[in-house]
Enzyme design. Structure first.
Site, PDB file in Angstrom:
ATOM      1  CD  GLU A 229      32.134  -3.699   5.582  1.00 48.51           C
ATOM      2  OE1 GLU A 229      31.678  -4.326   6.268  1.00 48.51           O
ATOM      3  OE2 GLU A 229      33.244  -3.744   4.710  1.00 48.51           O
ATOM      4  CD  GLU A 364      27.155 -17.000  -0.842  1.00 51.62           C
ATOM      5  OE1 GLU A 364      27.882 -15.961  -0.679  1.00 51.62           O
ATOM      6  OE2 GLU A 364      27.572 -17.304  -2.352  1.00 51.62           O
TER       7      GLU A 364
END
Length: 394
Positions: A229, A364
């Site tokens: 992905e 993050e």
């Protein structure tokens, strides 16, 4: 096979299947059966076991001949994530059943991973799959599911053993989205559209023949999907494609809006986009030798940052013109069939780019992946890593 030999194969195919007179679906099925769909895949599954680097040339030849596409804008999750995962972990029966209609666009796929309590921490999913005879019964809720309203199938991660630590009690399934227990509801985004969904699963039955990989190995299989992905989202093959192409065109079309400060920022981002493109090309060469690794996280991280900075720069170049939405569509609630990061107008692109640092793994989390698995830095302290999932406080 040489590239010349591959070109000859494409020419022979086109001689026997004129895209101007051949039915669209018939053409795509024939291309798959001829091994000219994704040439790096094995023979019998749409490919010829050739280097991935040959794919762009095949695509170029078909595009120049006016061949129909396989709905890549609608089936990005299927083509970029479900297909390579099925190829790696599926049985021969699963490959035979799913890969052909996936590639031709007959069956659109979505991804049932994120949950209200498990987005960035995917290993913490609580959707349960319980054995029932020769199948499984699934109950739970998924969220941020792109394209679920168009999907025929989904890749699904569910918890099958809550007594195991959270990374070990997961199993990966292929879920039929037409099951009566699947309820898809729209989630309206900052753009006004609803390409995302929340999906409720109530007593959804999945035959064991649609389990992908071994029971309890869902985390391993899911990581293969996520690595694909991130490479898929961060892909940019051509120079000045993607957002840098949009902003460069805006710059050239509006000389009256140029300033030296904007010029400096555009050149800096152009250079970064070019480095990103060439790094992506090197990563795809590496993919031809095996599975994507955590390096794809760095690509996705860079993609999100550059796209957001470029969409903001475009607004600054255009001034107040950049703040207008399309007059015929506006900030209206629609259910798009495709996800287009560079489509519509500058205002839409600016708002849509905000999602780039969330979808496909938040920036993050990806920084953690790069730090620990690429740079080899000490891992974050995780107190729940060895606890049985059912004992983790919530």
């Amino acid at each position: 096979m040489s590239i010349e030999g591959l070109r000859a194969l494409v020419a022979d195919f086109l001689a026997g299947h004129d895209p101007r007179t051949t039915d669209r679906l018939e053409f795509l099925r024939a291309r798959y059966d001829a091994g000219l769909a994704w040439v790096a895949y094995p023979q019998g599954h749409g490919g010829r076991g050739l280097p991935q680097a040959m794919q762009p040339e095949v695509d170029r030849l078909f595009a120049e001949a006016g061949a129909p596409d396989n709905r890549p804008g609608t089936n990005g999750i299927g083509l970029g994530m479900a297909a390579p995962t099925i190829l790696s972990y599926g049985t021969e029966e699963q490959k035979d059943r799913f890969l052909r209609p996936l590639w031709t666009g007959e069956e659109i796929w979505c991804q049932l991973f994120s949950e209200p309590g498990a987005g960035s921490d995917l290993a913490n999913v609580s959707t349960r799959a319980v054995r029932d005879g020769d199948g499984w019964v699934v109950n739970g809720q998924k969220v941020w599911t792109s394209g679920a309203h168009n999907a025929r199938y989904a890749i699904l991660v569910a918890r099958t053993d809550p007594d195991q630590p959270k990374h070990f009690g997961l199993t990966y399934f292929l879920c039929d989205m037409t099951d009566p227990g699947v309820d898809v509801r729209p989630l309206r985004q900052i753009t006004g559209e609803a390409e995302f969904n929340e999906v409720f699963l109530t007593d959804v039955r999945i035959p064991d023949s649609q389990r992908l990989g071994a029971e309890g190995e869902g985390w391993k299989v899911a990581n293969a999907t996520l690595n694909n992905e991130r490479v898929s989202i961060g892909r940019s093959a051509e120079r000045e494609s993607g957002m840098i192409g949009v902003v460069a065109r805006t710059w050239r079309e509006h000389p009256e809006k140029r300033t030296s400060e904007l010029h400096d920022r555009l050149l800096r981002l152009w250079a970064e986009a070019e480095v990103f493109r060439m790094t992506g090309a090197r990563l795809r060469q590496k993919l031809a030798q095996g599975q994507p690794g955590p390096e794809g996280s760095a690509m996705k991280l860079a993609f999100a940052r550059i796209a957001q900075q470029l969409s903001g720069l475009e607004l600054e170049i255009l001034g107040e013109d950049g703040l207008r939405y399309e007059s015929d569509r506006g900030w209206s609630m629609v259910r798009p069939e495709t996800v287009d990061f560079t489509g519509r107008d500058a205002g839409y692109r600016y708002l849509r780019a905000k999602g780039n640092s969330i979808e496909g793994g938040t920036s993050e989390i990806l920084r953690n992946v790069v730090a620990e698995r690429v740079l080899g830095l000490p891992g974050e302290h995780r107190v729940d890593k060895t606890l049985p999932w059912k004992e983790i406080p919530r």
